[in-house]
Design a protein around this motif. Structure first.
Motif, PDB file in Angstrom:
ATOM      1  N   CYS A  59       0.828  -1.205   0.000  1.00  0.00           N
ATOM      2  CA  CYS A  59       0.000   0.000   0.000  1.00  0.00           C
ATOM      3  C   CYS A  59       0.868   1.263   0.000  1.00  0.00           C
ATOM      4  O   CYS A  59       1.883   1.333   0.696  1.00  0.00           O
ATOM      5  N   PHE A  60       0.440   2.288  -0.749  1.00  0.00           N
ATOM      6  CA  PHE A  60       1.196   3.538  -0.846  1.00  0.00           C
ATOM      7  C   PHE A  60       0.780   4.559   0.209  1.00  0.00           C
ATOM      8  O   PHE A  60       1.447   5.581   0.392  1.00  0.00           O
ATOM      9  N   VAL A  61      -0.330   4.329   0.930  1.00  0.00           N
ATOM     10  CA  VAL A  61      -0.796   5.266   1.952  1.00  0.00           C
ATOM     11  C   VAL A  61      -0.011   5.016   3.241  1.00  0.00           C
ATOM     12  O   VAL A  61       0.170   3.864   3.652  1.00  0.00           O
ATOM     13  N   LEU A  62       0.442   6.097   3.901  1.00  0.00           N
ATOM     14  CA  LEU A  62       1.361   5.962   5.035  1.00  0.00           C
ATOM     15  C   LEU A  62       0.673   5.625   6.349  1.00  0.00           C
ATOM     16  O   LEU A  62       1.327   5.455   7.369  1.00  0.00           O
ATOM     17  N   LYS A  63      -0.651   5.563   6.380  1.00  0.00           N
ATOM     18  CA  LYS A  63      -1.430   5.184   7.565  1.00  0.00           C
ATOM     19  C   LYS A  63      -1.287   6.183   8.711  1.00  0.00           C
ATOM     20  O   LYS A  63      -1.330   5.824   9.883  1.00  0.00           O
ATOM     21  N   LYS A  64      -1.121   7.458   8.382  1.00  0.00           N
ATOM     22  CA  LYS A  64      -1.079   8.477   9.424  1.00  0.00           C
ATOM     23  C   LYS A  64      -2.450   8.603  10.073  1.00  0.00           C
ATOM     24  O   LYS A  64      -3.469   8.454   9.392  1.00  0.00           O
ATOM     25  N   PRO A  65      -2.510   8.897  11.364  1.00  0.00           N
ATOM     26  CA  PRO A  65      -3.821   9.018  12.032  1.00  0.00           C
ATOM     27  C   PRO A  65      -4.471  10.367  11.748  1.00  0.00           C
ATOM     28  O   PRO A  65      -4.796  11.136  12.656  1.00  0.00           O
ATOM     29  N   ARG A  66      -4.683  10.656  10.475  1.00  0.00           N
ATOM     30  CA  ARG A  66      -5.310  11.925  10.072  1.00  0.00           C
ATOM     31  C   ARG A  66      -6.724  11.653   9.601  1.00  0.00           C
ATOM     32  O   ARG A  66      -6.963  10.727   8.832  1.00  0.00           O
ATOM     33  N   ARG A  67      -7.643  12.496  10.052  1.00  0.00           N
ATOM     34  CA  ARG A  67      -9.044  12.349   9.676  1.00  0.00           C
ATOM     35  C   ARG A  67      -9.585  13.690   9.201  1.00  0.00           C
ATOM     36  O   ARG A  67      -9.187  14.738   9.709  1.00  0.00           O
ATOM     37  N   MET A  68     -10.503  13.652   8.266  1.00  0.00           N
ATOM     38  CA  MET A  68     -11.103  14.873   7.737  1.00  0.00           C
ATOM     39  C   MET A  68     -12.130  15.422   8.726  1.00  0.00           C
ATOM     40  O   MET A  68     -12.954  14.674   9.250  1.00  0.00           O
ATOM     41  N   SER A  69     -12.055  16.721   8.979  1.00  0.00           N
ATOM     42  CA  SER A  69     -13.019  17.355   9.879  1.00  0.00           C
ATOM     43  C   SER A  69     -14.348  17.574   9.166  1.00  0.00           C
ATOM     44  O   SER A  69     -14.428  17.563   7.933  1.00  0.00           O
ATOM     45  N   ALA A  70     -15.393  17.823   9.957  1.00  0.00           N
ATOM     46  CA  ALA A  70     -16.714  18.081   9.380  1.00  0.00           C
ATOM     47  C   ALA A  70     -16.685  19.350   8.532  1.00  0.00           C
ATOM     48  O   ALA A  70     -17.290  19.414   7.450  1.00  0.00           O
ATOM     49  N   GLU A  71     -15.973  20.378   8.990  1.00  0.00           N
ATOM     50  CA  GLU A  71     -15.896  21.629   8.243  1.00  0.00           C
ATOM     51  C   GLU A  71     -15.207  21.422   6.898  1.00  0.00           C
ATOM     52  O   GLU A  71     -15.679  21.907   5.862  1.00  0.00           O
ATOM     53  N   THR A  72     -14.084  20.687   6.901  1.00  0.00           N
ATOM     54  CA  THR A  72     -13.369  20.441   5.651  1.00  0.00           C
ATOM     55  C   THR A  72     -14.211  19.603   4.705  1.00  0.00           C
ATOM     56  O   THR A  72     -14.215  19.836   3.491  1.00  0.00           O
ATOM     57  N   ALA A  73     -14.957  18.651   5.247  1.00  0.00           N
ATOM     58  CA  ALA A  73     -15.814  17.814   4.403  1.00  0.00           C
ATOM     59  C   ALA A  73     -16.880  18.660   3.702  1.00  0.00           C
ATOM     60  O   ALA A  73     -17.119  18.503   2.494  1.00  0.00           O
ATOM     61  N   ARG A  74     -17.507  19.573   4.428  1.00  0.00           N
ATOM     62  CA  ARG A  74     -18.528  20.432   3.817  1.00  0.00           C
ATOM     63  C   ARG A  74     -17.909  21.358   2.770  1.00  0.00           C
ATOM     64  O   ARG A  74     -18.468  21.551   1.683  1.00  0.00           O
ATOM     65  N   MET A 108     -18.631  10.050   6.750  1.00  0.00           N
ATOM     66  CA  MET A 108     -19.215   9.565   5.497  1.00  0.00           C
ATOM     67  C   MET A 108     -20.698   9.928   5.428  1.00  0.00           C
ATOM     68  O   MET A 108     -21.183  10.428   4.404  1.00  0.00           O
ATOM     69  N   GLU A 109     -21.425   9.698   6.505  1.00  0.00           N
ATOM     70  CA  GLU A 109     -22.851  10.042   6.536  1.00  0.00           C
ATOM     71  C   GLU A 109     -23.066  11.535   6.341  1.00  0.00           C
ATOM     72  O   GLU A 109     -23.983  11.962   5.627  1.00  0.00           O
ATOM     73  N   GLU A 110     -22.206  12.344   6.979  1.00  0.00           N
ATOM     74  CA  GLU A 110     -22.345  13.797   6.867  1.00  0.00           C
ATOM     75  C   GLU A 110     -22.139  14.258   5.425  1.00  0.00           C
ATOM     76  O   GLU A 110     -22.866  15.120   4.930  1.00  0.00           O
ATOM     77  N   VAL A 111     -21.144  13.690   4.749  1.00  0.00           N
ATOM     78  CA  VAL A 111     -20.878  14.069   3.366  1.00  0.00           C
ATOM     79  C   VAL A 111     -22.062  13.705   2.473  1.00  0.00           C
ATOM     80  O   VAL A 111     -22.505  14.506   1.638  1.00  0.00           O
ATOM     81  N   ILE A 112     -22.587  12.500   2.645  1.00  0.00           N
ATOM     82  CA  ILE A 112     -23.714  12.049   1.824  1.00  0.00           C
ATOM     83  C   ILE A 112     -24.928  12.950   2.041  1.00  0.00           C
ATOM     84  O   ILE A 112     -25.561  13.410   1.084  1.00  0.00           O
ATOM     85  N   ALA A 117     -28.295  17.379   0.101  1.00  0.00           N
ATOM     86  CA  ALA A 117     -29.049  18.590   0.411  1.00  0.00           C
ATOM     87  C   ALA A 117     -28.649  19.751  -0.490  1.00  0.00           C
ATOM     88  O   ALA A 117     -29.505  20.535  -0.927  1.00  0.00           O
ATOM     89  N   GLN A 118     -27.364  19.873  -0.777  1.00  0.00           N
ATOM     90  CA  GLN A 118     -26.862  21.011  -1.551  1.00  0.00           C
ATOM     91  C   GLN A 118     -26.965  20.801  -3.058  1.00  0.00           C
ATOM     92  O   GLN A 118     -27.079  21.769  -3.810  1.00  0.00           O
ATOM     93  N   GLY A 119     -26.891  19.564  -3.514  1.00  0.00           N
ATOM     94  CA  GLY A 119     -26.862  19.286  -4.940  1.00  0.00           C
ATOM     95  C   GLY A 119     -27.986  19.939  -5.737  1.00  0.00           C
ATOM     96  O   GLY A 119     -27.724  20.620  -6.740  1.00  0.00           O
ATOM     97  N   PRO A 120     -29.244  19.760  -5.336  1.00  0.00           N
ATOM     98  CA  PRO A 120     -30.340  20.354  -6.118  1.00  0.00           C
ATOM     99  C   PRO A 120     -30.257  21.870  -6.229  1.00  0.00           C
ATOM    100  O   PRO A 120     -30.742  22.449  -7.206  1.00  0.00           O
ATOM    101  N   ASN A 121     -29.638  22.523  -5.252  1.00  0.00           N
ATOM    102  CA  ASN A 121     -29.532  23.985  -5.286  1.00  0.00           C
ATOM    103  C   ASN A 121     -28.630  24.471  -6.407  1.00  0.00           C
ATOM    104  O   ASN A 121     -28.738  25.625  -6.842  1.00  0.00           O
ATOM    105  N   VAL A 122     -27.708  23.618  -6.841  1.00  0.00           N
ATOM    106  CA  VAL A 122     -26.769  24.010  -7.910  1.00  0.00           C
ATOM    107  C   VAL A 122     -26.884  23.051  -9.095  1.00  0.00           C
ATOM    108  O   VAL A 122     -25.975  22.951  -9.908  1.00  0.00           O
TER     109      VAL A 122
END
Length: 418
Positions: A59-74, A108-112, A117-122
């Motif tokens: 695997c090429f991913v370094l497995k760092k314990p980094r996670r995407m925040s809710a703000e960055t996801a939006r 994942m649920e938040e992104v979906i 919710a936003q898709g139809p607006n644009v």
């Protein structure tokens, strides 16, 4: 206006000097500013996390314990939906990636939910996919997959022997858990392809494909580890693909088509080339129709550039992609690649993964990776024999494949071909 007749210019020589000056200004502007090429991104690969519960040796991913925040996801969804990024495209794909994305089901649920919710607006309709190691299959996983109509790319390399390269963090084998979960994932998802990664130490392609099919896989993508040490394994690789061709042909003669996604893509490309089509125009959608975003919101040409920050294209906090950095990817063409003209795989090959090329110190726009060339030639030889044999026999099952096969999700196509 005719410059020579302009009242501000007293003679033709002055007019000619003015014309040359204007042209020189235009030339300088063109050299200094990147060309505007309309290339809306349609596929987004989203790193919810770099962390993973497996430690696959290749695997090429370094497995760092980094996670995407809710703000960055939006902000990532807003960025992807913006006219500066996806343009007028209204059918978009978001693929969840990692690490293991199902370790981040809240996000994942938040992104979906937010994208829906936003898709139809644009005027955007968003489809969802995920690439997963298949170890997480809970009632919540089922609810997310089935509720979103998600497509899955499930990594499983074969039987116990091939899967020994994919242990849990503890060192425990992962085979039993993935074999138990695969039928569940198939029943929950709208489409499933099993990505079968192989390397010089795992070349029983027929045996591993047969085994994974017996577990309920509806389709398989054979994906070699391009960067592996293939020197000395060339003959074994070719034999493995020829054995796969033998088996495919015999199955077709019995009216059964082995569901090999990458093989079928090459067969279709070969069929089109036989009827006058040119080779694939681009190596892939990298930086063009495809972009990726890592957990902190930096935008990459594709998911494989996670460890190359100098090649990133900007961030989701900016209004658009960096046009200067993106331009080399927009200009990619299979016609500029070096050493392809005499290659037997040239009719079906777009040139291979650009991340692998630049990681090897080769030229983004002209380089070809020897590992990719080797594995693709071996696969192409098998494909040509399958095609010539079954077309000569007018095999009914095979002819149905050539007339049209089920289309893969566009983002999954990128993931199984790189």
């Amino acid at each position: 206006m005719n410059l020579q007749s302009s009242p501000g210019l007293r003679n033709p020589s002055q007019a000619r000097l003015k014309i040359r000056y204007i042209n020189s200004v235009k030339d300088n502007a063109m050299n200094q500013a990147p060309a505007r090429i309309y290339a809306p991104a349609k596929n987004l690969i989203l790193y919810l996390t770099e962390d993973c519960n497996l430690r696959c040796t290749y695997c090429f991913v370094l497995k760092k314990p980094r996670r995407m925040s809710a703000e960055t996801a939006r902000k990532t969804v807003d960025f992807f939906f913006s006219r500066n990024v996806s343009g007028a495209e209204n059918q978009l794909d978001i693929t969840f990636f990692g690490g293991e994305p199902f370790m981040e089901m809240d996000r994942m649920e938040e992104v979906i939910e937010y994208a829906r919710a936003q898709g139809p607006n644009v005027y955007k309709n968003c489809h969802f996919s995920a690439t997963t190691n298949g170890t997480v299959a809970t009632p919540r996983t089922e609810a997310i997959i089935s509720g979103s109509g998600m497509r899955l790319l499930v990594s499983m390399d074969g039987g116990h022997g091939a899967t020994r390269y994919r242990p849990f963090v503890s060192g425990k084998p992962s085979y039993d858990k993935v074999a138990e979960n695969l039928p569940k994932l198939v029943s929950w998802a709208s489409d499933v392809v099993v990505r079968m990664t192989f390397h010089p130490d795992a070349l029983d392609l027929v045996g591993n494909v047969r085994h994974v099919l017996s577990l309920g896989a509806p389709a398989i993508a054979l994906c070699p580890v391009i960067e592996a040490a293939w020197d000395g394994h060339e003959a074994a690789l070719e034999s493995a693909y020829q054995a796969l061709a033998d088996w495919y042909i015999e199955e077709a003669r019995q009216g059964r088509i082995v569901p090999l996604e990458v093989t079928h893509a090459l067969l279709q490309a070969h069929h089109q080339a036989r009827h006058g089509a040119g080779r694939p125009i681009r190596p892939c959608g990298v930086g063009h129709s495809l972009i990726a975003v890592e957990p902190d919101g930096h935008v990459m040409p594709c998911h494989q550039f996670i460890n190359r920050p100098k090649d990133w294209l900007g961030t989701v906090h900016e209004p658009a992609l960096d046009a200067t950095k993106r331009l080399p990817y927009l200009q990619l063409s299979s016609r500029t690649l070096l050493g392809c003209d005499t290659c037997l795989a040239e009719p079906v090959c777009g040139g291979g993964c650009r991340a692998v090329v630049v990681n090897a110190g080769l030229d983004l726009q002209k380089g070809t990776h020897p590992g990719y060339c080797l594995t693709t030639r071996a696969h192409a030889q098998a494909v040509y024999r399958i095609y010539d044999t079954l077309m000569a026999e007018q095999n009914a099952a095979f002819l149905s494949v050539m007339r049209g096969r089920r289309p893969l999700n566009a983002a999954l196509t990128e993931l199984v071909s790189t």
